[in-house]
Design an enzyme around this catalytic site. Structure first.
Site, short mmCIF file in Angstrom:
data_model
loop_
_atom_site.label_atom_id
_atom_site.label_comp_id
_atom_site.label_asym_id
_atom_site.label_seq_id
_atom_site.Cartn_x
_atom_site.Cartn_y
_atom_site.Cartn_z
CB CYS A 244 44.36 32.98 17.47
SG CYS A 244 43.54 31.37 17.40
CB CYS B 41 36.92 30.08 16.92
SG CYS B 41 37.41 31.81 16.90
CD GLU C 139 36.95 27.73 9.61
OE1 GLU C 139 38.12 27.74 10.04
OE2 GLU C 139 36.44 28.71 9.03
CB THR D 234 38.40 31.65 9.98
OG1 THR D 234 38.84 30.38 10.45
CG2 THR D 234 36.93 31.83 10.27
#
Ligand code: SF4
Length: 314
Positions: A17, A101, A131, A170
């Protein structure tokens, strides 16, 4: 003897990604600009192939900043870090580059916005994932309560049901999260949702691609690391969509070929941190055993790109 026929349904989008791409670029540019060693706190992305290729270029992976020598450059991983980490880096006099990110940073900003409005926050995510640790660490301790599954919602104790908001990791399952959000909204009708969906475009698209190929597959192979949240979710999505054999491997060498007995149509995808070379390697391994036909099934085109920090290109 002729090889048996096998169709590979290649899910698209799959693999890298924009956030992973940017994080890898940050380490590579830092190596070029400052020279090795460049320290990286935590695996830059959850993939051994990526980590080993950066190690070969001079990156040194550590878990905590006390393993980084004074005056060194350190990069924070794509998953994001609690606020205490850059503060600690500054105190130690370390030069740091943040490869978080931008879509994770967006959740951090959302958390701060809701907290500034005196809201208590519910985070939907998996305990211990970096995260989640990073996002919860944006606010003072106790300001965010973690919810992992629908059943957790009934047991939630919140300071004021009228002042409540939620955010999410996410890389969650789109469907599971919808169930948790529905339970939260049923119990706390005033709860505030994020401005824009927190589950990122890459997670959503990779899950949609798996759902598109699942009904036509006898087996689904997801290339990804065991600690890659989005890869593990892809296996679950495939199994739930009815694929009899849905499995995850890190690379072709891990595939148990006995599981492919009786399989005529196999779906292949890769998590957001898995390079395309691992997909190609797996297809090659199939070609050695089968007469392979590859069909790509594309549910959407991705054009997202993120800029690297200015300090690296100026
Ligand atoms: S999976 Fe989504 S949030 Fe995570 S690095 Fe990739 S784009 Fe960013």
């Amino acid at each position: 003897m002729s090889k048996p026929a096998l169709t590979i349904l290649l899910a698209a989008p799959r693999g890298f990604c924009a956030g992973v791409d940017r994080a890898i670029q940050i380490v590579e540019l830092a190596l070029e600009r400052f020279g090795p060693p460049i320290y990286v706190r935590h695996e830059i992305v959850h993939n051994r192939t990526v980590v080993e290729s950066l190690e070969a270029k001079g990156a040194v992976f550590v878990e905590e900043l006390d393993e980084v020598p004074a005056d060194a450059h350190v990069v924070f991983s794509a998953h994001g870090v609690p606020k205490s980490v850059p503060a600690d880096a500054r105190q130690r006099g370390l030069a740091y580059l943040d490869a978080t990110c931008p879509l994770v940073s967006k959740v951090h900003v959302e958390a701060e916005r809701l907290h500034a409005q005196d809201m208590h926050l519910i985070m939907i995510g998996h305990a211990g994932h970096p995260e989640v640790v990073g996002t919860m660490g944006q606010l003072p301790e106790g300001a965010i309560t973690l919810v992992e599954k629908v059943e957790d919602v009934a047991a939630l104790a919140v300071p004021d049901p009228e002042k409540l908001g939620f955010i999410t990791q996410t890389t969650l399952s789109v469907d599971d999260t919808a169930g948790i959000v529905a339970a939260l909204t049923a119990r706390f009708p005033a709860i505030q949702a994020p401005h824009k969906e927190d589950i990122c475009y890459a997670t959503t698209n990779r899950q949609a691609a798996v759902k598109a190929i699942a009904p036509q597959c006898d087996a689904l192979i997801v290339i990804g690391a065991p600690n890659s949240s989005n890869s593990v979710r892809l296996v679950e999505v495939g199994a739930r969509a009815g694929v009899a054999k849905a499995l995850r491997i890190q690379h072709a060498g891990e595939l148990d070929w006995s599981l492919m007995e009786g399989v005529h149509r196999v779906g292949i995808t890769a998590g957001a941190s898995a390079p395309e070379s691992l997909v190609e390697e797996l297809i090659e391994a199939f070609r050695r055993r089968y007469a392979v036909t590859v069909e790509q099934v594309t549910v959407t085109e991705e054009r997202v790109q993120f800029k690297v920090p200015r300090a690296l290109i100026a």
